[in-house]
Design an enzyme around this catalytic site. Structure first.
Site, PDB file in Angstrom:
ATOM      1  N   GLU A 282       0.895  -0.973   0.159  1.00 32.55           N
ATOM      2  CA  GLU A 282       0.001   0.285  -0.396  1.00 32.55           C
ATOM      3  C   GLU A 282       0.921   1.168  -0.022  1.00 32.55           C
ATOM      4  O   GLU A 282       2.164   1.229   0.686  1.00 32.55           O
ATOM      5  CB  GLU A 282      -0.663  -0.116   1.874  1.00 32.55           C
ATOM      6  CG  GLU A 282      -2.182   1.175   1.549  1.00 32.55           C
ATOM      7  CD  GLU A 282      -2.999   0.522   2.448  1.00 32.55           C
ATOM      8  OE1 GLU A 282      -3.055   2.126   2.926  1.00 32.55           O
ATOM      9  OE2 GLU A 282      -3.115  -0.787   3.388  1.00 32.55           O
ATOM     10  N   GLU A 286      -2.899   9.914   3.199  1.00 32.83           N
ATOM     11  CA  GLU A 286      -5.103  10.310   4.707  1.00 32.83           C
ATOM     12  C   GLU A 286      -4.767  11.612   4.772  1.00 32.83           C
ATOM     13  O   GLU A 286      -3.444  11.819   5.620  1.00 32.83           O
ATOM     14  CB  GLU A 286      -4.501   8.614   4.967  1.00 32.83           C
ATOM     15  CG  GLU A 286      -4.484   7.188   4.960  1.00 32.83           C
ATOM     16  CD  GLU A 286      -4.476   6.646   5.314  1.00 32.83           C
ATOM     17  OE1 GLU A 286      -5.276   5.974   5.620  1.00 32.83           O
ATOM     18  OE2 GLU A 286      -3.204   6.681   5.568  1.00 32.83           O
TER      19      GLU A 286
END
Length: 409
Positions: A282, A286
């Site tokens: 990943e 964010e």
């Protein structure tokens, strides 16, 4: 290459073709349909001759000759490359085909079927009169298979053997990647490129259920919403969109404004994991609702994270549109915010290697308050707006004037 090695290589090729022929020229495993009974006349006799005499006798003979040419000095072993090649093209194929009878054939046959159609293929199956495809039905597996299904699975077996035994030139990254360069300004939702998550949640930490109704195009932008709405086991509905294809090394860029609200997470990231039969890799941007003036970058390698870094977003990520980008290379990963380099990773152990899908998501949590802030719904829908997303493969020219690839190349 010397004469002996050249002859050995050519014998290997012939032997692989003969091995494939055993699979391609299928003989039913059911004695009631045995070719020796002449159910299909001359073609049954020819099939039996090719598979049981020509192919099956030829393979072990060629294997023996090739092994002799590969290891001419007995105990003197060749180099590692030859050993690796011979393991694929001599030893592995010779194990099943050099055994007497066809007791191992059902194993390879069913393996190819499972690879092609999934575990349910092991149920008794026959041909669907509507589609011609193999579907579950009663009766013995081999006696009820239509001839077209048998031939189709035979071809799958042939392809499977090629994948196992022939040299593989492409790297793992190339094999996994299916997506090419693109830029999407979200004039519409391209269902060929995007899949909308709908009807589930990612676990107890998430206080909302993914809903396709919270994904829309408005004012020329993609909108993801978080709303109070009972859906499934949750009292809130949220939104996520992901690509249908996987993307490898290259430049990933997005221009968006995040949602407002403590306890919310507005994310632009790439991900692959166990649901796609791959390790959890990943790469993240964010923005956490407790402090929209910062964005957190992070990456996971085989489910191992701990690479978080917070960097400032001038003016606040939820107050205007900002450009977020990362350039993913084999030996380097760089994160950019509004064209400025904010993080560079050069440790190979901290750089993902598996091709991934591209995601945008907006979700909330009641339990991750230390990370995302204490959840507090304002009473009005929270919205994340995305104007553009782009992927540029290595070596491709930049796709739009504001692209980071135009500035650094």
């Amino acid at each position: 290459m010397n004469v002996t090695a050249n002859v050995s290589s050519r014998i290997d090729l012939i032997r692989v073709v003969l091995s494939s022929g055993i699979v391609f020229v299928h003989i039913s495993l059911d004695t009631h349909m045995s070719p020796s009974k002449g159910a299909y006349g001359f073609f049954d006799w020819l099939g039996a001759f090719l598979r049981e005499r020509f192919f099956r006798v030829g393979v072990p003979r060629l294997s023996a000759v090739s092994r002799y040419l590969s290891f001419p000095n007995g105990a003197a072993l060749p180099d590692a490359k030859i050993i690796s090649r011979k393991t694929k093209t001599v030893i592995l194929p010779s194990l099943p085909w050099n055994r007497s009878g066809s007791d191992l054939y059902p194993v390879f046959y069913r393996l190819a079927a499972v690879r092609a159609h999934g575990p349910e293929v092991l149920l008794p199956r026959a041909a669907s009169p509507r589609t011609g495809a193999c579907v579950a039905s009663k009766g013995d597996l081999m006696t009820t298979l239509k001839k077209s299904c048998v031939q189709g699975l035979g071809l799958v077996s042939l392809a499977l053997m090629s994948a196992f035994f022939l040299p593989q030139a492409a790297s793992a990254e190339d094999a996994q990647q299916s997506g090419t360069s693109f830029v999407d300004n979200f004039e519409r939702i391209d269902t060929g490129r995007w899949y909308i998550s709908d009807g589930w949640n990612n676990g107890p930490h998430q206080n909302c259920t993914w809903s396709k109704n919270q994904v829309s195009i408005k004012d020329g932008m993609l909108q993801l919403q978080f709303v109070q709405s009972k859906l499934g086991e949750r009292n809130y509905a949220c939104a996520e969109i992901q690509t249908t294809k996987r993307y490898g090394y290259g430049t990933y860029e997005a221009r968006y404004r995040t949602a407002t609200g403590s306890g919310l997470n507005s994310a632009f990231f790439t991900y692959i994991g166990p649901t796609d039969k791959k390790p959890h890799d990943e790469i993240d941007f964010e923005v956490l609702g407790k402090n929209p003036g910062q964005v957190q970058v992070n990456q996971y390698i085989s489910a191992k994270g701990g690479n978080e870094k917070l960097t400032t977003v001038a003016g606040g990520a939820n107050q205007g549109f900002n450009d977020y980008a990362f350039i993913w290379e084999k030996d380097r990963l760089r994160y950019y915010v509004n064209g400025k380099l904010v993080q560079e990773v050069t440790d190979p152990s901290k750089i993902p290697t598996n091709a991934q899908k591209i995601f945008f998501s907006l979700w909330g949590s009641d339990t991750l308050s230390g990370w995302m802030g204490k959840f507090a719904y304002s009473g009005e829908p929270a919205t994340m707006q995305i104007k553009r997303v782009a992927f540029t493969a290595p070596g491709d020219k930049c796709l739009f004037p504001e692209s980071i690839t135009c500035k650094i190349n």
